[in-house]
Scaffold this motif. Sequence first.
Motif, PDB file in Angstrom:
ATOM      1  N   HIS A   1       0.813  -1.217   0.000  1.00  0.00           N
ATOM      2  CA  HIS A   1       0.000   0.000   0.000  1.00  0.00           C
ATOM      3  C   HIS A   1       0.850   1.273   0.000  1.00  0.00           C
ATOM      4  O   HIS A   1       0.341   2.363  -0.287  1.00  0.00           O
ATOM      5  CB  HIS A   1      -0.925   0.022   1.223  1.00  0.00           C
ATOM      6  CG  HIS A   1      -0.184   0.094   2.525  1.00  0.00           C
ATOM      7  ND1 HIS A   1       0.349  -1.018   3.137  1.00  0.00           N
ATOM      8  CD2 HIS A   1       0.137   1.151   3.323  1.00  0.00           C
ATOM      9  CE1 HIS A   1       0.947  -0.662   4.264  1.00  0.00           C
ATOM     10  NE2 HIS A   1       0.832   0.651   4.395  1.00  0.00           N
TER      11      HIS A   1
ATOM     12  N   ILE B   1      -5.830  -6.556  -0.298  1.00  0.00           N
ATOM     13  CA  ILE B   1      -4.728  -6.020  -1.091  1.00  0.00           C
ATOM     14  C   ILE B   1      -4.714  -6.623  -2.487  1.00  0.00           C
ATOM     15  O   ILE B   1      -4.189  -6.027  -3.436  1.00  0.00           O
ATOM     16  CB  ILE B   1      -3.371  -6.281  -0.389  1.00  0.00           C
ATOM     17  CG1 ILE B   1      -2.254  -5.383  -0.972  1.00  0.00           C
ATOM     18  CG2 ILE B   1      -2.978  -7.744  -0.502  1.00  0.00           C
ATOM     19  CD1 ILE B   1      -2.455  -3.922  -0.717  1.00  0.00           C
TER      20      ILE B   1
ATOM     21  N   THR C   1      -5.671  -4.604  -5.538  1.00  0.00           N
ATOM     22  CA  THR C   1      -4.686  -3.756  -6.216  1.00  0.00           C
ATOM     23  C   THR C   1      -4.133  -4.448  -7.457  1.00  0.00           C
ATOM     24  O   THR C   1      -3.655  -3.793  -8.379  1.00  0.00           O
ATOM     25  CB  THR C   1      -3.516  -3.436  -5.260  1.00  0.00           C
ATOM     26  OG1 THR C   1      -4.047  -2.830  -4.068  1.00  0.00           O
ATOM     27  CG2 THR C   1      -2.514  -2.490  -5.896  1.00  0.00           C
TER      28      THR C   1
END
Length: 538
Positions: A428, A467, A470
């Motif tokens: 991130h 995540i 992403t």
Amino acid sequence: MGAGASIGTWETAVHEVAQAITEGPPSARRRVLDSDDLDGVISDVVRACQNMPVSSRSAVEAALEAAIASDPESQARQTASSTAGAALGGRGSASSSSEARRSRGEDKRVAGAQKLQDKGFSLRQLLRFYKHYSDSGDIAPGTTTEEVVKKILIPETADERCHYMDSKFMRQHGGGKRARRLASHAWKAKFLNTVLNILLDATGWQRTNLTECSQFPWSCQPLYENGQLKAGCILEHVESDILDKTYWLCVFAVNEHAAICGDCWTCNQKAAWTADPETHLRAKSCLICSKEKFNPCQCGTRKTKAGEDAHEIDLFHFVVGLVDALVVSLDPTLFAIRRVWCVAEIGKALMAGTVYFRLADGLAAELVDQLWDGKDLLETVEKCDATNPADRDAILQEIRARNGGVKAYDIFVNRLLELSLGSVRRLHEVQGVGLQAIRRMQTLEMDLTWAFGKMTSLHELMPDEKIFSTLDQLESLKINCSGLAHLSEIGALRGIEALIRLQKFSLNLQCCKVADIAALSCLGKLTSLLELNLALST
């Protein structure tokens, strides 16, 4: 792992950029021009352009220029112009880039990069090279690549002053090949480590295929043990289509006689040297500082300079764009990511294509602890070294000029390396252009085998299942957890359901303690999935 548009999509990408800028309302044009995504789209276009004739590239550049020029906002026009210019050739604007590329000099540089690409080699040639010089004793288990350059490559080409792929040995084995992948490596690392990583890349094998007995019906002994690779056995039994895969290594492709042999980077600009360079180049030790040279040679060949047609060193980034993928050859101490050329190639390649990290010999214990504790493996690109200080300065100058500068680049490279090793704990932190590059990745291979003896749950490296969103452009994902004897929980893989474009998924859980694979039920939601490979403990 990697990203990038396929060669067949360049027309669509250019059309979308041009249409978004020229046909949309002013507010929409400004959003496109001011976004990091424009850089990503243009990079995809450029990736395709580099395999086209100059005339075709000029047409693409003209379309981009027209789109940029159509916007009445000078700030937006400047933003897009700089972005396109950097992507298309490192110039200050799309117009200057286009003019340079249409010039005779730029055509020669592109042609020069294509010639360098044709100095590639096949896996077959590499294994024959290794076997020949290993049998002769010239390459021992601990021989580094810089020693191979100094003791084999330069001496064997000194009479002809040629590239090693044009040497007698390589001519006898087929000569130069059109390279499809570029291997980025460190000269200070063991040469065998680079050979092993290229072998793993070409075959798709894991480290255990080399080090354990009875992995193949044609070999009852390990293919790699006691620092020796049974290259002859591999040459005899591995399929021809694998042995014919082609790669590019700077040490084989670049004419070292026009680049480094006989040089002294401390003294080569001093008056005594420049007055009689041939005498100084031929000397075994520097006649000015008296230090032994890195690569002594009697050929006395004048070294080319940046900007000259024959100069090859500054064409590397063109070659990175021409090949299909970059293979980063990592050794246990990660010498490669301490070399400024390697770190620069990683960034350039991921912006335009695909990057694979290969780790044939595992990680050193101290680096395993560092990675597990969430510490950066690369301290900073500013501390990376290079044989020639001028190369280092030029690369760092380019990185400092980028959005976010050195700090953003350090974060990008570190998180990308962590991602390839299965850790997404700090993904991130990547922002801007680096984040856009990661979001465009279509292929990812995660090797977690380094975490042997540490990991019990995938959540330890993948604490946030979200995540994976992403990485929602992924089409192929491989996760290797083989040999993690204490791994018993894989719930983090539920996040894979966010990969709606995933077509191929491979998971290796051999020799793990995983008993509950309910998390993999999420694969049923992936309607694009065409190929599934699961290796489980029996």
